[in-house]
Motif scaffolding. Structure first.
Motif, PDB file in Angstrom:
ATOM      1  N   LEU A  34     -15.953 -24.558  21.011  1.00  0.00           N
ATOM      2  CA  LEU A  34     -14.740 -23.826  20.082  1.00  0.00           C
ATOM      3  C   LEU A  34     -15.082 -22.270  20.007  1.00  0.00           C
ATOM      4  CD1 LEU A  34     -14.029 -26.003  16.882  1.00  0.00           C
ATOM      5  CD2 LEU A  34     -12.411 -25.650  18.905  1.00  0.00           C
ATOM      6  N   LYS A  35     -14.030 -21.478  20.064  1.00  0.00           N
ATOM      7  CA  LYS A  35     -14.222 -20.085  20.039  1.00  0.00           C
ATOM      8  C   LYS A  35     -13.984 -19.638  18.553  1.00  0.00           C
ATOM      9  CE  LYS A  35     -12.129 -19.468  24.420  1.00  0.00           C
ATOM     10  NZ  LYS A  35     -11.067 -18.604  25.330  1.00  0.00           N
ATOM     11  N   PRO A  36     -14.710 -18.496  18.066  1.00  0.00           N
ATOM     12  CA  PRO A  36     -14.438 -18.050  16.929  1.00  0.00           C
ATOM     13  C   PRO A  36     -13.221 -17.705  16.475  1.00  0.00           C
ATOM     14  CG  PRO A  36     -16.477 -16.867  17.908  1.00  0.00           C
ATOM     15  CD  PRO A  36     -15.623 -17.979  18.993  1.00  0.00           C
ATOM     16  N   GLU A  37     -12.694 -17.753  15.282  1.00  0.00           N
ATOM     17  CA  GLU A  37     -11.336 -17.445  14.853  1.00  0.00           C
ATOM     18  C   GLU A  37     -11.455 -15.882  14.903  1.00  0.00           C
ATOM     19  OE1 GLU A  37      -9.733 -20.990  12.101  1.00  0.00           O
ATOM     20  OE2 GLU A  37     -10.633 -19.280  11.086  1.00  0.00           O
ATOM     21  N   LYS A  38     -10.162 -15.305  15.217  1.00  0.00           N
ATOM     22  CA  LYS A  38     -10.268 -14.007  15.189  1.00  0.00           C
ATOM     23  C   LYS A  38      -8.954 -13.690  14.542  1.00  0.00           C
ATOM     24  CE  LYS A  38     -11.989 -13.321  19.885  1.00  0.00           C
ATOM     25  NZ  LYS A  38     -11.605 -12.948  21.407  1.00  0.00           N
ATOM     26  N   ALA A  39      -8.780 -12.221  13.606  1.00  0.00           N
ATOM     27  CA  ALA A  39      -7.656 -11.793  13.073  1.00  0.00           C
ATOM     28  C   ALA A  39      -7.712 -10.388  12.984  1.00  0.00           C
ATOM     29  CB  ALA A  39      -7.820 -12.331  11.551  1.00  0.00           C
ATOM     30  N   ALA A  40      -6.599  -9.853  12.714  1.00  0.00           N
ATOM     31  CA  ALA A  40      -6.423  -8.315  12.645  1.00  0.00           C
ATOM     32  C   ALA A  40      -5.556  -8.071  11.393  1.00  0.00           C
ATOM     33  CB  ALA A  40      -5.635  -7.872  14.004  1.00  0.00           C
ATOM     34  N   ALA A  41      -5.983  -6.941  10.737  1.00  0.00           N
ATOM     35  CA  ALA A  41      -5.299  -6.690   9.537  1.00  0.00           C
ATOM     36  C   ALA A  41      -5.027  -5.107   9.655  1.00  0.00           C
ATOM     37  CB  ALA A  41      -5.885  -7.370   8.464  1.00  0.00           C
ATOM     38  N   ILE A  42      -4.042  -4.921   8.508  1.00  0.00           N
ATOM     39  CA  ILE A  42      -4.035  -3.560   8.281  1.00  0.00           C
ATOM     40  C   ILE A  42      -3.151  -3.400   6.804  1.00  0.00           C
ATOM     41  CG2 ILE A  42      -1.585  -3.319   9.281  1.00  0.00           C
ATOM     42  CD1 ILE A  42      -2.462  -0.100  10.011  1.00  0.00           C
ATOM     43  N   ASP A  43      -3.631  -2.391   5.944  1.00  0.00           N
ATOM     44  CA  ASP A  43      -3.085  -2.160   4.658  1.00  0.00           C
ATOM     45  C   ASP A  43      -3.133  -0.778   4.336  1.00  0.00           C
ATOM     46  OD1 ASP A  43      -5.444  -1.447   2.856  1.00  0.00           O
ATOM     47  OD2 ASP A  43      -5.957  -3.296   3.322  1.00  0.00           O
ATOM     48  N   ALA A  44      -1.869  -0.141   3.859  1.00  0.00           N
ATOM     49  CA  ALA A  44      -1.670   1.274   3.316  1.00  0.00           C
ATOM     50  C   ALA A  44      -1.399   1.299   2.004  1.00  0.00           C
ATOM     51  CB  ALA A  44      -0.826   1.847   4.327  1.00  0.00           C
ATOM     52  N   GLY A  45      -1.886   2.022   1.264  1.00  0.00           N
ATOM     53  CA  GLY A  45      -1.411   2.265  -0.363  1.00  0.00           C
ATOM     54  C   GLY A  45      -1.711   3.685  -0.707  1.00  0.00           C
ATOM     55  N   VAL A  46      -1.255   3.935  -1.966  1.00  0.00           N
ATOM     56  CA  VAL A  46      -1.102   4.848  -2.872  1.00  0.00           C
ATOM     57  C   VAL A  46      -1.883   4.727  -4.326  1.00  0.00           C
ATOM     58  CG1 VAL A  46       1.188   4.801  -3.384  1.00  0.00           C
ATOM     59  CG2 VAL A  46       0.140   6.814  -3.635  1.00  0.00           C
ATOM     60  N   GLU A  47      -2.556   5.499  -4.819  1.00  0.00           N
ATOM     61  CA  GLU A  47      -2.893   5.491  -6.121  1.00  0.00           C
ATOM     62  C   GLU A  47      -2.758   6.836  -6.715  1.00  0.00           C
ATOM     63  OE1 GLU A  47      -6.972   4.543  -5.959  1.00  0.00           O
ATOM     64  OE2 GLU A  47      -6.862   2.401  -4.854  1.00  0.00           O
ATOM     65  N   GLN A  48      -2.062   6.573  -7.977  1.00  0.00           N
ATOM     66  CA  GLN A  48      -1.680   7.702  -8.569  1.00  0.00           C
ATOM     67  C   GLN A  48      -2.395   7.635 -10.113  1.00  0.00           C
ATOM     68  OE1 GLN A  48       0.299  10.649  -7.988  1.00  0.00           O
ATOM     69  NE2 GLN A  48      -0.737  11.261  -9.767  1.00  0.00           N
ATOM     70  N   TYR A  49      -3.121   8.698 -10.140  1.00  0.00           N
ATOM     71  CA  TYR A  49      -4.012   8.867 -11.623  1.00  0.00           C
ATOM     72  C   TYR A  49      -3.336   9.486 -12.667  1.00  0.00           C
ATOM     73  CZ  TYR A  49      -7.971   6.914  -8.705  1.00  0.00           C
ATOM     74  OH  TYR A  49      -8.781   6.169  -8.161  1.00  0.00           O
ATOM     75  N   PHE A  50      -3.282   9.268 -13.910  1.00  0.00           N
ATOM     76  CA  PHE A  50      -2.708   9.797 -15.036  1.00  0.00           C
ATOM     77  C   PHE A  50      -3.681  10.067 -15.890  1.00  0.00           C
ATOM     78  CE2 PHE A  50       0.863   7.705 -12.771  1.00  0.00           C
ATOM     79  CZ  PHE A  50       1.446   8.550 -12.691  1.00  0.00           C
ATOM     80  N   PHE A  51      -3.617  10.962 -16.918  1.00  0.00           N
ATOM     81  CA  PHE A  51      -4.429  11.251 -18.335  1.00  0.00           C
ATOM     82  C   PHE A  51      -5.883  11.216 -17.846  1.00  0.00           C
ATOM     83  CE2 PHE A  51      -0.688   8.759 -19.368  1.00  0.00           C
ATOM     84  CZ  PHE A  51       0.180   9.372 -19.648  1.00  0.00           C
ATOM     85  N   SER A  52      -6.249  12.008 -16.833  1.00  0.00           N
ATOM     86  CA  SER A  52      -7.770  12.259 -16.554  1.00  0.00           C
ATOM     87  C   SER A  52      -8.443  11.006 -16.152  1.00  0.00           C
ATOM     88  CB  SER A  52      -8.326  12.703 -17.713  1.00  0.00           C
ATOM     89  OG  SER A  52      -8.174  13.925 -17.932  1.00  0.00           O
ATOM     90  N   GLY A  53      -7.412  10.050 -15.355  1.00  0.00           N
ATOM     91  CA  GLY A  53      -8.051   8.969 -14.854  1.00  0.00           C
ATOM     92  C   GLY A  53      -7.870   7.552 -15.768  1.00  0.00           C
ATOM     93  N   ARG A  54      -7.615   7.599 -16.989  1.00  0.00           N
ATOM     94  CA  ARG A  54      -7.252   6.816 -17.919  1.00  0.00           C
ATOM     95  C   ARG A  54      -6.122   5.784 -17.467  1.00  0.00           C
ATOM     96  NH1 ARG A  54     -10.600   7.178 -22.075  1.00  0.00           N
ATOM     97  NH2 ARG A  54     -11.499   9.211 -22.542  1.00  0.00           N
ATOM     98  N   ALA A  55      -5.225   6.064 -16.682  1.00  0.00           N
ATOM     99  CA  ALA A  55      -4.213   5.150 -16.457  1.00  0.00           C
ATOM    100  C   ALA A  55      -4.051   5.249 -14.701  1.00  0.00           C
ATOM    101  CB  ALA A  55      -2.968   5.685 -16.774  1.00  0.00           C
ATOM    102  N   VAL A  56      -4.004   4.244 -13.962  1.00  0.00           N
ATOM    103  CA  VAL A  56      -3.860   4.208 -12.487  1.00  0.00           C
ATOM    104  C   VAL A  56      -2.789   3.303 -12.135  1.00  0.00           C
ATOM    105  CG1 VAL A  56      -5.197   3.900 -10.291  1.00  0.00           C
ATOM    106  CG2 VAL A  56      -6.507   4.732 -12.509  1.00  0.00           C
TER     107      VAL A  56
END
Length: 781
Positions: free
Chosen positions: A572-594
């Protein structure tokens, strides 16, 4: 020869000159109440931000480093589950006061994203953490309970405490998530897919500092199984000063739980140790006859020969027992074909798991780790690691219970030995390289026992691997741009199987080394400081090495005379996968809310599936089918979350996940249904904590849409696909802390109501807990 001698003398004089430095960096660690003893103090290079030396503050809060120049010094201390932090820039021959305050979001760090410490604002991947404080206030008992609220993570547990639990990341399969203990893989080499699923339910929260969850590919860092996600269960580093906690509790379903932790060490922090033990037992369980118990023990001993070196030994032991039920079964008149989805109705078209009085499982695992790290200088560091993991499961089944029953005992043993050496090179503050080598050797043994002994058998197989890996972390534009990349090359070695009978399968096969696996990983993020916005992108490949069962799996039968029936394929050959993700993070109140939003896409390129018609292995036929390489499927969707820290009083975490996951081949043969089983399309989680001085209140909610799951029919010997309602579970926990002796000691009282709304739910046809409660008390010193 003369040149070599002169060079050696010069090097010796250089080292003596370094060791003979008299310049010092001194200071004190304090808080609102005065000096803080036992705080971890870290000296870092200002150019590379790399730890150079580490020590602990003494009884008067003082610390000392033998160093000359300008450095960054950080102090950390944890009290009642809250991290306190201080940071300053210092120079030699000066006094510095580090005043500890509760750590803000910008000071929080994670390790799992790059296998090295990173600030959360520098992470370019999808990572969530659960702190010790959150775990304490939610009063969770097991690891799988603790991570239910993480977006993209789907927990399935087939019954109550101790029953089989699985983790599905981003709509993928059980075997696509890697589990780590302090950064080291934990998996069962005797499991069918070689993952950690057989022992997930056995990991209780005995002594934990943090749980880190990486979503997305991680194979270039952590190897096999890290296709869809990686979960790192991190234990606390022991600190000087005798302290700890003892807790006990009980509740519904016959629950009794005890837990104790202690930590101590020499005043200078050169030698420290921590011990933890827990015992959890359910005498009744869901149907009143589902007793289960579990004992966990863990220890960590740290020795610092000097402030630049650390030798750490860690032990993890689990001993568990659970009484199992019969599997759910179909009921009533079934459709003529299994390509119709049946709406699940308990007692009408399916029978939930029925009681089986003499079906039980005993499980144990033991993991020992030895880690040595040394900061050679402020630019180069060395790390060496050895891990030995032993697993054992014993399943005993008697003649009682529903359907056809026979007496038998199956024993599954596994061993994995791992050695890893790596170097971290940081030539400047813009770049960090990690490169190294890893050796792994794993063994699997299956033993079958029958009352007469005529059907006894055993199977023994082994495989190993050699791995080279390299990773680069870089930053630019004053740290706003973060880049990460890595490559991992793994070559496999396959041993010859050993069977108990002469007519066993694979006997005429000369094992060939399987194909190698090459994985890569890349990530980038950019932080806009003006708007406090971070954009991130992560892409990479993943793999899973075929398990020893998939390579040499078989079952023993007396139906046609004593013989093994082959299922596996050594090539048996090893399983293979490919993945991608893209995101955005918005910080508020000096990082107390994300606020975070992520799109993900994962393609399983090659997988290992089960085929009904498969090729022979040499002269060995596989009349009942077997494991083959197949094309996989795809999973895509979105994750959205909000994390709010409103001062010290309120914490809120909420998430929504959408998943669309399909397989190229139906998971149930003949059904024509390519939708991935066990995956709801929509999931919502909420965890909210409100504190009122010494009282706190926490509410957790999990709500999922319906999903598809298989049930095997014992009457027609076929598998049908059912649609089950999604889980709707809300838990509420409240507690009060009573200070004793000016807060040197404290007594914490707490209680939890599980499944507050009494939602009746069946997981793949297995019964789950109704409304139940538990109470407890914890003494901290």
């Amino acid at each position: 020869m003369t040149k070599i001698l002169l060079t050696s003398i010069s090097l010796l004089l250089f080292l003596l000159n370094i060791n003979g430095q008299t310049a010092k960096i001194e200071g004190r660690v304090t808080n609102d109440a005065g000096p803080v003893a036992g705080a971890e103090v870290i000296l870092k290079s200002p150019e590379t931000n790399r730890p150079v030396q580490t020590t602990f503050s003494d009884a008067s809060g003082a610390f000392t480093f033998n160093a000359s120049g300008t450095f960054i010094v950080e102090a950390r201390s944890t009290r009642n589950g809250t991290l306190f932090f201080a940071k300053a820039i210092v120079t030699s021959d000066s006094q510095t006061e580090l005043r500890l305050e509760p750590a803000k979001l910008v000071n929080e760090t994670v390790i799992v994203s790059a296998d090295t410490e990173q600030s959360v604002q520098n992470v370019s991947k999808s990572v969530d953490t659960i702190s010790a404080l959150e775990l304490r206030e939610r009063a969770d008992i097991t690891l799988v309970d603790a991570i239910r609220i993480i977006p993209g993570i789907r927990i399935q547990q087939l019954g109550g405490f101790g029953r089989l639990a699985t983790i599905k990341s981003r709509g993928l399969r059980n075997q696509d998530t890697a589990l780590l203990l302090d950064g080291v893989r934990l998996r069962d080499s005797s499991a069918i897919t070689g993952d950690a699923s057989p022992f997930l339910a056995d990991i209780t929260l005995t002594s934990v500092n943090e749980i880190e969850v990486l979503r997305g590919p991680g194979s270039s860092l952590y190897g096999t199984n890290a296709i869809g996600g990686t979960i790192d269960f991190r234990t606390p580093a022991p600190t000087p000063g005798f302290h700890g906690q003892v807790s006990a509790g009980g509740g519904g379903l016959g629950l009794a739980r005890f837990r104790a932790n202690i930590s101590d060490g020499t005043e200078n922090g050169r030698f420290t140790y921590g011990l933890g033990v827990s015992r959890t037992a359910y005498t009744k369980g869901i149907d009143g006859n589902d007793n289960a118990h579990n004992t966990n023990f863990q220890s960590r001993i740290d020795f610092r020969p000097d402030t630049s070196s650390l030798l750490s030994t860690r032990f993890f032991v689990s001993d568990a027992y659970v009484r199992l039920n019969s599997n759910p079964d179909t009921r009533g008149t079934l459709p003529a074909s299994n390509n119709t989805i049946i709406i699940a109705k308990p007692g009408v078209n399916f029978t939930p798991d029925a009681d089986d009085p003499d079906d039980r499982q005993f499980s144990q695992f033991f993991n020992a780790q030895i880690v040595y790290s040394h900061a050679i200088n402020d630019k180069l560091a060395f790390r060496g690691l050895y891990s030995g993991l032993s697993t054992r499961r014993r399943n005993e089944s008697g003649p009682l219970g529903v359907g056809f029953q026979s007496s038998s005992t199956s024993i599954f043993k596994g061993q994995i030995h791992t050695a890893n050496i790596s170097f971290d090179f940081t030539p400047n503050r813009f770049q960090n390289f990690r490169f190294g080598y890893e050796f792994e050797d794993e063994k699997f043994e299956n033993i079958g026992l029958t009352p007469t002994g005529n059907g006894n058998f055993f199977t023994r197989v082994s495989q190993g691997s050699d791995t080279l890996f390299v990773q680069d972390l870089a930053n630019a534009f004053d740290g706003r741009l973060q880049l990460a990349g890595g490559v991992r090359f793994q070559r496999f070695r396959l041993g010859d199987p050993v069977f108990s009978l002469q007519n066993a399968p694979y006997g005429n096969i000369i094992s060939k080394n399987p194909p190698s696996a090459v994985t890569f990983d890349g990530a980038a993020s950019y932080f806009f400081r003006t708007s406090q916005t971070k954009l991130r992108l992560h892409f990479g490949s993943g793999y899973r090495v075929p398990s020893l069962y998939e390579r040499f799996g078989s079952f023993f039968s007396n139906f046609f005379g004593p013989q093994f029936i082959a299922l596996g394929d050594p090539e048996l050959k090893p399983e293979k996968a490919a993945a991608i993700d893209a995101g955005v993070e918005q910080y508020f109140f000096s990082g107390r809310a994300v606020v975070s939003a992520t799109y993900f896409y994962t393609r399983l390129i090659d997988i290992i599936g089960f085929g009904n018609v498969v090729r022979n292995i040499g002269s060995t036929s596989r009349p009942f089918g077997g494991y083959v390489n197949q094309k996989g499927g795809i999973s895509r969707g979105g994750e959205f979350s909000l994390r709010l820290k409103a001062r010290r009083a309120t914490d809120v975490f909420a998430s929504y996940t959408y998943v669309n996951s399909d397989q190229r081949e139906p998971q149930v043969s003949g059904s024509g249904i390519v939708r991935t089983l066990g995956i709801p399309s929509h999931a919502f989680t909420l965890s909210a904590t409100q504190r009122f001085k010494r009282f706190w209140l926490n509410f957790d909610l999990t709500a999922e849409s319906s999903y598809l799951a298989p049930i095997f029919s014992n009457s027609v010997f076929s598998t049908y696909v059912y649609r089950f309602k999604g889980n709707r579970r809300g838990d509420i926990t409240a507690g009060y802390t009573i200070p004793l002796q000016s807060e040197r000691f404290s007594l914490r009282l707490f209680g939890t109501i599980e499944n507050l709304f009494g939602f009746k739910y069946y997981e793949n046809g297995f019964k789950t807990i109704g409304r139940t409660g538990r109470i407890g008390a914890s003494f901290q010193f």
